[in-house]
Write a protein that holds these residues in place. Structure first.
Motif, mmCIF file in Angstrom:
data_model
loop_
_atom_site.group_PDB
_atom_site.id
_atom_site.type_symbol
_atom_site.label_atom_id
_atom_site.label_comp_id
_atom_site.label_asym_id
_atom_site.label_seq_id
_atom_site.Cartn_x
_atom_site.Cartn_y
_atom_site.Cartn_z
ATOM 1 N N GLU A 102 0.788 -1.223 0.000
ATOM 2 C CA GLU A 102 0.000 0.000 0.000
ATOM 3 C C GLU A 102 0.828 1.284 0.000
ATOM 4 O OE1 GLU A 102 -0.682 -2.663 1.755
ATOM 5 O OE2 GLU A 102 -2.701 -3.234 1.089
ATOM 6 N N GLY A 127 -5.879 -7.622 -0.628
ATOM 7 C CA GLY A 127 -6.216 -6.307 -0.102
ATOM 8 C C GLY A 127 -6.941 -6.333 1.219
ATOM 9 N N LYS A 130 -6.840 -3.254 3.598
ATOM 10 C CA LYS A 130 -7.333 -1.950 3.166
ATOM 11 C C LYS A 130 -8.671 -1.619 3.822
ATOM 12 C CE LYS A 130 -5.044 -1.773 -1.339
ATOM 13 N NZ LYS A 130 -5.214 -1.891 -2.788
ATOM 14 N N LEU A 134 -9.307 3.575 2.334
ATOM 15 C CA LEU A 134 -8.155 3.304 1.474
ATOM 16 C C LEU A 134 -8.608 2.721 0.141
ATOM 17 C CD1 LEU A 134 -5.107 3.535 1.415
ATOM 18 C CD2 LEU A 134 -4.946 1.237 2.405
ATOM 19 N N GLN A 135 -9.632 1.878 0.159
ATOM 20 C CA GLN A 135 -10.176 1.368 -1.096
ATOM 21 C C GLN A 135 -10.689 2.518 -1.964
ATOM 22 O OE1 GLN A 135 -13.149 -1.533 -0.099
ATOM 23 N NE2 GLN A 135 -11.662 -3.062 0.588
#
Length: 385
Positions: A102, A127, A130, A134-135
């Motif tokens: 990330e 992911g 996340k 953040l997504q």
């Protein structure tokens, strides 16, 4: 004039660490043609690994490694790293900038876009770390990459769902494994490995090679193995790896009175020498990208019992090269392990199928060649008139 491709690889974690994403980076950097590439590896971390693990990287004349420690991309350390990367990009005119994890992905996406330079995000997991915020950030950042690469189609499908990744940016390149280093053991290698670990010749040995973090679900494995050990007294479990969950694992071993049946091997840089001691590999993660541990075990002719998540679904063909079980389900995991422990013919059959699949679909040379071709194709597109 030096016409080699100038490749900048950026990662959050120590390049010389023994994890799967780090081994991928080590394999890629050392096996791309040295007469065609000049490679700079930047770790956003300061940690150096013990022993000699991965230190052959430091002796390669076409490679150099730098550390730019980053606590968070939004604090002073992140800003300092971004400024240094920006200066490097303008000073050294990299052809390809590729990031993984990330922090590295965010910094890569925020770097200035220079003509003739290709920017790639290399996603190594599903992911699971996340947050929704953040997504959302990556939905905005993803169009700034020329390509997003992942080792499993399941990862790309997840990115399309959670981050609305444009299918035109998606590239699937499966991990590769060194089939010469990781190969089925001879009877003598098996005997030697077991003697080194103090294992009986008749032991049924399951191994788990994974960093001890919550997502790897070692507690589920131990709960399942306790049932197996009760039904199959000669069963033994090797846990290879360390991490923040080590005290939790030790406490669970104590609570289940498994001291004599479980070997904690901590961090090891000789996994290739440990695999011959095993009868099967187990990985019961709640989330997984494409596991190098599974690939290496399959290359050694071992059947694999894994949770049906992420890239495991692509790697392990149920009842052909191994067994798939639901995540966070110790009872079903125990039943699968016990059946495999009692089925030597099935272990041999599945192990042979696993090795054949690695040879045909997951060679290390094939992976490196695919990245080389991706770089050249993207560069040709950016430099087309």
């Amino acid at each position: 004039m030096d016409r080699r491709i100038r490749l900048l690889l950026i990662t959050d974690t120590p390049v010389l660490a023994p994890g799967g994403s780090e081994r991928f980076l080590q394999n890629l950097a050392t096996r791309l043609p040295r007469d065609a590439y000049r490679i700079t590896l930047v770790q956003l971390h300061e940690q150096k690994m013990p022993g000699n693990h991965g230190h052959e990287l430091l002796t390669q004349p076409h490679l150099r490694m730098l550390s730019l420690p980053v606590h968070a991309v939004y604090d002073r350390s992140g800003l300092a790293a971004w400024r240094e990367l920006r200066a490097m990009l303008k000073r050294e005119h990299f052809d390809v900038v590729q990031s993984q994890h990330e922090k590295a992905d965010v910094l890569n996406a925020l770097l200035p876009r220079l003509p003739g330079t290709v920017y790639i995000s290399n996603r190594r997991d599903m992911g699971f770390k996340k947050s929704p915020k953040l997504q959302q950030l990556f939905r905005w950042l993803n169009p700034r990459y020329h390509a997003v690469v992942a080792p499993a189609r399941q990862i790309l499908a997840g990115l399309a769902d959670c981050e609305r990744l444009d299918p035109l940016l998606m590239n699937w390149i499966p991990n590769g494994v060194d089939t010469r280093r990781y190969a089925p053991a001879t009877p003598q290698q098996r005997t030697d490995a077991r003697r080194m670990l103090g294992l009986r010749d008749d032991a049924i040995v399951f191994g788990c090679v994974a960093r001890m973090t919550p997502v790897k679900r070692h507690v589920d494995l131990l709960d399942a193995f306790a049932r197996v050990r009760h039904a199959v007294p000669q069963a033994h479990l090797l846990l290879v790896g360390d991490g923040p969950d080590l005290p939790v694992v030790q406490a669970r071993i104590e609570a289940l009175t498994l001291h004599d049946a479980v070997s904690l091997l901590s961090f090891r840089d000789d996994v290739a020498d440990l695999l011959p001691a095993m009868d099967a590999l187990v990985l019961c993660s709640s989330s997984e990208g494409m596991s190098n541990a599974i690939l290496e075990a399959m290359a050694c002719g071992l059947p694999v019992v894994a949770t049906a998540v992420g890239g495991n679904l692509h790697l392990v063909q149920h009842e052909h090269s191994g067994l798939l079980v639901p995540p966070m389900d110790p009872a079903t995991l125990a039943a699968s392990l016990e059946w495999l422990a009692r089925s030597p013919q099935a272990r041999r059959r599945m192990g042979q199928a696993a090795r054949q699949r690695i040879e045909s679909e997951f060679s290390l040379d094939g992976m490196v060649h695919a990245f080389d071709q991706l770089y050249r194709r993207l560069l040709a597109g950016t430099r087309a008139p």
